[in-house]
Design an enzyme around this catalytic site. Structure first.
Site, mmCIF file in Angstrom:
data_model
loop_
_atom_site.group_PDB
_atom_site.id
_atom_site.type_symbol
_atom_site.label_atom_id
_atom_site.label_comp_id
_atom_site.label_asym_id
_atom_site.label_seq_id
_atom_site.Cartn_x
_atom_site.Cartn_y
_atom_site.Cartn_z
ATOM 1 N N CYS A 2 0.835 -1.197 0.000
ATOM 2 C CA CYS A 2 0.000 0.000 0.000
ATOM 3 C C CYS A 2 0.877 1.257 0.000
ATOM 4 O O CYS A 2 1.919 1.292 0.613
ATOM 5 C CB CYS A 2 -0.933 0.073 1.192
ATOM 6 S SG CYS A 2 -2.125 -1.245 1.255
ATOM 7 N N ARG A 27 6.188 -0.937 -4.078
ATOM 8 C CA ARG A 27 5.802 -1.518 -2.792
ATOM 9 C C ARG A 27 4.821 -2.677 -2.966
ATOM 10 O O ARG A 27 4.622 -3.458 -2.058
ATOM 11 C CB ARG A 27 5.143 -0.438 -1.926
ATOM 12 C CG ARG A 27 6.078 0.696 -1.580
ATOM 13 C CD ARG A 27 5.317 1.870 -1.049
ATOM 14 N NE ARG A 27 4.816 1.638 0.289
ATOM 15 C CZ ARG A 27 5.422 1.989 1.398
ATOM 16 N NH1 ARG A 27 6.593 2.585 1.343
ATOM 17 N NH2 ARG A 27 4.889 1.769 2.576
ATOM 18 N N TRP A 75 -2.848 -2.872 -1.541
ATOM 19 C CA TRP A 75 -2.461 -4.285 -1.603
ATOM 20 C C TRP A 75 -3.475 -4.997 -0.728
ATOM 21 O O TRP A 75 -3.507 -4.808 0.489
ATOM 22 C CB TRP A 75 -1.042 -4.444 -1.056
ATOM 23 C CG TRP A 75 -0.436 -5.801 -1.265
ATOM 24 C CD1 TRP A 75 0.217 -6.243 -2.368
ATOM 25 C CD2 TRP A 75 -0.395 -6.878 -0.317
ATOM 26 N NE1 TRP A 75 0.658 -7.527 -2.177
ATOM 27 C CE2 TRP A 75 0.296 -7.954 -0.929
ATOM 28 C CE3 TRP A 75 -0.864 -7.053 0.985
ATOM 29 C CZ2 TRP A 75 0.525 -9.162 -0.288
ATOM 30 C CZ3 TRP A 75 -0.638 -8.262 1.622
ATOM 31 C CH2 TRP A 75 0.049 -9.295 0.982
ATOM 32 N N ASN A 99 -3.107 2.917 5.159
ATOM 33 C CA ASN A 99 -2.181 1.774 5.117
ATOM 34 C C ASN A 99 -2.215 1.131 6.482
ATOM 35 O O ASN A 99 -2.243 1.835 7.484
ATOM 36 C CB ASN A 99 -0.737 2.231 4.887
ATOM 37 C CG ASN A 99 -0.482 2.637 3.472
ATOM 38 O OD1 ASN A 99 -1.371 2.577 2.642
ATOM 39 N ND2 ASN A 99 0.724 3.078 3.216
ATOM 40 N N GLY A 100 -2.141 -0.193 6.528
ATOM 41 C CA GLY A 100 -2.119 -0.883 7.818
ATOM 42 C C GLY A 100 -3.332 -1.768 7.969
ATOM 43 O O GLY A 100 -4.073 -2.005 7.000
ATOM 44 N N GLU A 467 18.186 -18.754 -0.537
ATOM 45 C CA GLU A 467 17.969 -17.472 -1.205
ATOM 46 C C GLU A 467 17.825 -17.670 -2.716
ATOM 47 O O GLU A 467 16.989 -17.034 -3.357
ATOM 48 C CB GLU A 467 19.117 -16.506 -0.882
ATOM 49 C CG GLU A 467 19.056 -15.148 -1.575
ATOM 50 C CD GLU A 467 17.802 -14.329 -1.278
ATOM 51 O OE1 GLU A 467 17.004 -14.718 -0.402
ATOM 52 O OE2 GLU A 467 17.606 -13.306 -1.953
ATOM 53 N N LYS A 471 14.517 -16.462 -4.672
ATOM 54 C CA LYS A 471 14.596 -15.474 -5.753
ATOM 55 C C LYS A 471 13.912 -16.008 -7.011
ATOM 56 O O LYS A 471 13.169 -15.311 -7.665
ATOM 57 C CB LYS A 471 16.072 -15.193 -6.017
ATOM 58 C CG LYS A 471 16.416 -13.836 -6.482
ATOM 59 C CD LYS A 471 16.511 -12.755 -5.420
ATOM 60 C CE LYS A 471 15.341 -12.565 -4.563
ATOM 61 N NZ LYS A 471 15.523 -11.807 -3.373
ATOM 62 N N GLU A 474 10.077 -16.143 -6.540
ATOM 63 C CA GLU A 474 9.527 -14.779 -6.442
ATOM 64 C C GLU A 474 9.321 -14.146 -7.817
ATOM 65 O O GLU A 474 8.273 -13.597 -8.089
ATOM 66 C CB GLU A 474 10.527 -13.880 -5.701
ATOM 67 C CG GLU A 474 10.265 -13.649 -4.255
ATOM 68 C CD GLU A 474 11.299 -12.689 -3.680
ATOM 69 O OE1 GLU A 474 10.895 -11.720 -3.043
ATOM 70 O OE2 GLU A 474 12.520 -12.908 -3.851
ATOM 71 N N HIS A 490 15.020 -38.341 2.214
ATOM 72 C CA HIS A 490 14.000 -38.695 3.206
ATOM 73 C C HIS A 490 12.614 -38.232 2.755
ATOM 74 O O HIS A 490 11.882 -37.606 3.511
ATOM 75 C CB HIS A 490 14.363 -38.104 4.578
ATOM 76 C CG HIS A 490 15.647 -38.660 5.105
ATOM 77 N ND1 HIS A 490 15.763 -39.949 5.580
ATOM 78 C CD2 HIS A 490 16.880 -38.128 5.191
ATOM 79 C CE1 HIS A 490 17.003 -40.169 5.949
ATOM 80 N NE2 HIS A 490 17.704 -39.079 5.719
ATOM 81 N N LYS A 585 6.968 -4.967 -1.487
ATOM 82 C CA LYS A 585 8.354 -4.681 -1.115
ATOM 83 C C LYS A 585 8.484 -4.543 0.388
ATOM 84 O O LYS A 585 9.382 -5.076 1.013
ATOM 85 C CB LYS A 585 8.795 -3.389 -1.802
ATOM 86 C CG LYS A 585 10.204 -2.936 -1.456
ATOM 87 C CD LYS A 585 11.186 -3.687 -2.289
ATOM 88 C CE LYS A 585 12.627 -3.408 -1.931
ATOM 89 N NZ LYS A 585 13.484 -4.554 -2.283
HETATM 90 C C1 G6P Z 1 9.245 -8.716 1.550
HETATM 91 C C2 G6P Z 1 10.153 -8.551 0.351
HETATM 92 C C3 G6P Z 1 11.413 -9.418 0.538
HETATM 93 C C4 G6P Z 1 12.101 -9.048 1.837
HETATM 94 C C5 G6P Z 1 11.148 -9.168 3.041
HETATM 95 C C6 G6P Z 1 11.740 -8.547 4.295
HETATM 96 O O1 G6P Z 1 8.694 -9.980 1.560
HETATM 97 O O2 G6P Z 1 9.487 -8.915 -0.835
HETATM 98 O O3 G6P Z 1 12.291 -9.197 -0.551
HETATM 99 O O4 G6P Z 1 13.210 -9.876 2.029
HETATM 100 O O5 G6P Z 1 9.927 -8.465 2.775
HETATM 101 O O6 G6P Z 1 11.845 -7.165 4.096
HETATM 102 P P1 G6P Z 1 12.806 -6.202 4.902
HETATM 103 O O7 G6P Z 1 12.500 -4.840 4.383
HETATM 104 O O8 G6P Z 1 12.447 -6.363 6.351
HETATM 105 O O9 G6P Z 1 14.206 -6.642 4.628
#
Ligand code: G6P
Length: 590
Positions: A2, A27, A75, A99-100, A467, A471, A474, A490, A585
């Site tokens: 948002c 975001r 969002w 927002n929130g 990671e 990635k 995502e 397993h 984001k």
């Molecule tokens: C969201 C983003 C990720 C990020 C995570 C934590 O899910 O899409 O890329 O790693 O939040 O965000 P931060 O700002 O706390 O690192």
């Protein structure tokens, strides 16, 4: 997650608001809307999907001339992404964006319904609008104060009152700043939305209310007007441009050598600039998403080389668990944005238990940066692509330096280890790795039409695999999983089929032979293996070899290859790389 922008001044607000919304797109959102006000009329226009849809809708009709407006990207949390649920919401004489999450929204909704209010959306936001409207007699500040007393949860609100010519804002547990211009002022979720107009702003703190006219901003706390320090950002206007790259994700990956050099500088000059973890009997690392995986690398390094036990948890679990703080503990919070709701809650939990908190954070004005006891700032600059890349590399870099410093303090570093000299080479070596895009494109071509992909590794290579897998899913939407190489048999190995890609990360010499056996296990079941390593492999068709470096920093050379493979794969699949579906984001709700 948002985005809010608001404007009052001499310009046409539509232009400012739409431009602001576009800057907040990163975001994450699924609908957008705008409200304009002139005299006692308020006009609201909303649309589902991308901001261009809203722009087209605005263009297709005659809209009022005005000098005051608010806008929002939503969002979806309460209710689907529909036009009815999109913000702004109007109830009676109050129009607002939010927002929130309002936690007691249902209870309030029932109460207000009984008082005769009709609701048109499924949102918690409409409930706040109704509540403020209920108390709106002739003093907007009083109405906001009274209404918010009844609300639990998080909010950043931009509010218009039919009978006021001014703009109002308030926040709790959700970020909001007030931008200061000449004969114009703004509200915004973050500075990126208004950097084209001003670099001066005020940080609105918890429960402070802003009363904004084009000439003046008044901040009210507990019914009194308070003074505020004006902040100046050094964010460059063009920092949020793509600099000729096709996507922000690619631009940000390519910035890794430069930002790493900047982040490392003060610590390579003097390791004393880093905190001493040996002051503590217990270390907890808490974060979400990629930041948590960066923490996993830190945990592995601290345990492996600095003989320091580390507990790690995702923040959404940590905040609700019974954590036993019976030893002198440091809680390390890792967060790019510094606004992730769960990580903020975890930090506050530690503080309530009188436990020291250290934040590894990018955004210096964020809640985590401001509320934690001490901070290590990574110098990533703005990160716009939803999937984090450069910030993750820097988080890993800082954890590696902390592990090295701890090993040094404990006298565990061998004389022939030249760790800091290796660190100095890193920017050049990352660049070398990044320059090999053709190799990553080739791998991407081989995997882009697959449905399932596995990543395997042991110890630190498992942490890196996580990671890599995150990635890929995502940005390319391919299902993928990271597994400890030895655990695959397993159960999960039953999923391996002919031609299924399996990435094996192999950099840790101490355990290499074991991983080799696991690679053979999947190969013999038909898997197409791709080995990412720091040495070359005989008889292995698909492999990527990065320079060998001190084990503290090896993940920093491996992860960029995985980031670029994810990027190229997503590109081949035609995905919306910078704004993947359903993701945000900055996750400001729990
Ligand atoms: C969201 C983003 C990720 C990020 C995570 C934590 O899910 O899409 O890329 O790693 O939040 O965000 P931060 O700002 O706390 O690192």
């Amino acid at each position: 997650m948002c985005g809010i922008i608001g404007y009052i001044g001499e310009k046409n607000p539509v232009e400012v608001l739409i431009n602001g919304l576009k800057c907040l797109e990163y975001r994450g959102y699924d609908s957008a809307g705008i409200a304009l006000k002139e005299k006692d009329e308020i006009e609201v226009i909303k649309s589902v999907g991308k901001i261009v849809n809203l722009e087209e809708k605005i263009k297709s009709q005659e809209i009022m001339e005005s000098h005051l407006g608010i806008a929002h990207t939503r969002w979806a949390t309460h209710g689907k992404p529909t036009e009815e649920n999109a913000h702004p919401h109007t109830v009676g004489k109050v129009t607002l964006v939010h927002n929130g999450i309002i936690e007691n929204a249902e209870e309030l909704r029932e109460k207000l319904k009984k008082e005769g209010v009709t609701f048109y959306s499924e949102t918690d936001t409409e409930v706040v609008a109704a509540l403020i409207n209920k108390y709106d007699k002739d003093n907007p500040i009083e109405a906001i104060e009274k209404a918010l007393k009844e609300v639990t949860g998080s909010y950043a609100l931009g509010i218009l009152f039919q009978e006021s010519e001014d703009l109002y804002a308030v926040r709790k547990d959700s970020p909001l700043i007030i931008g200061l211009g000449k004969n114009e002022n703004f509200i915004a979720s973050d500075i990126a939305a208004i950097i084209d107009y001003t670099n001066k702003y005020l940080l609105l703190e918890e429960r402070e209310i802003a009363h904004i006219t084009k000439e003046k901003v008044e901040i009210i706390k507990d019914k009194k007007v308070i003074g505020k320090e004006v902040q100046t950002t050094n964010l460059e206007r063009d920092a949020k441009d793509k600099n000729g790259y096709e996507h922000y994700m690619l631009k940000e990956i390519m910035e890794e050598p430069v930002v790493l050099e900047k982040t490392f500088k003060p610590y390579l000059e003097n390791l004393d600039n880093l905190p001493d973890l040996t002051d503590y009997e217990e270390i907890h690392v808490v974060a979400c998403g990629s930041a948590m995986y960066a923490g996993m690398i830190g945990k592995t390094l601290l345990e492996e080389y600095a003989n320091t036990k580390v507990e790690i948890d995702v923040a959404s679990e940590y905040r609700y668990k019974n954590i036993i703080y019976d030893r002198k503990t440091l809680v390390i919070l890792i967060s790019q944005s510094g606004e992730t709701a769960d990580t903020i809650a975890a930090m506050r939990k530690a503080k309530e238990n009188n436990v020291d908190t250290l934040a590894i954070v990018n955004v210096k004005t964020s809640t985590i940066a401001r509320e934690s006891d001490s901070q290590i700032f990574i110098e990533a600059g703005p990160e716009i692509a939803v999937a984090t890349t450069k910030a993750y590399i820097l988080q890993v870099g800082i954890m590696a330096l902390l592990a090295y410093k701890t090993a040094l303090t404990k006298g565990l570093v061998k004389e022939n280890e030249k760790v800091l000299q290796e660190a100095e080479k890193l920017p050049r070596l990352i660049k070398e790795v990044l320059d090999r895009r053709e190799e990553y494109k080739k791998i991407a071509k081989g995997i882009y039409n697959k449905e399932d992909i596995f990543f395997i590794g042991r110890k630190i290579d498992y942490a890196t695999s996580q990671e890599g897998s995150l990635k890929l899913k995502e940005v390319s939407y391919i299902h993928s999983e990271a597994y400890q190489a030895g655990e695959l048999k397993h159960g999960t190995i039953s999923l391996i089929e002919d031609g299924m890609p399996v990435f094996a990360i192999v950099t840790d010499d101490t355990i290499k032979d074991k991983t080799v056996s696991n690679i053979e296990e999947v190969k013999s079941r038909g898997a197409k293996t791709i080995i990412i390593s720091n040495e070359s492999w005989e008889n292995q068709k698909l492999q990527i070899v990065v320079p060998k470096i001190s084990p503290y920093f090896q993940p920093i050379l491996i992860v960029p290859t995985l980031q670029l493979i994810a990027y190229e794969t997503a590109k081949l699949r035609g995905c919306d790389i910078d704004k993947p579906k359903n993701l945000a984001k900055s996750v400001t709700v729990e």
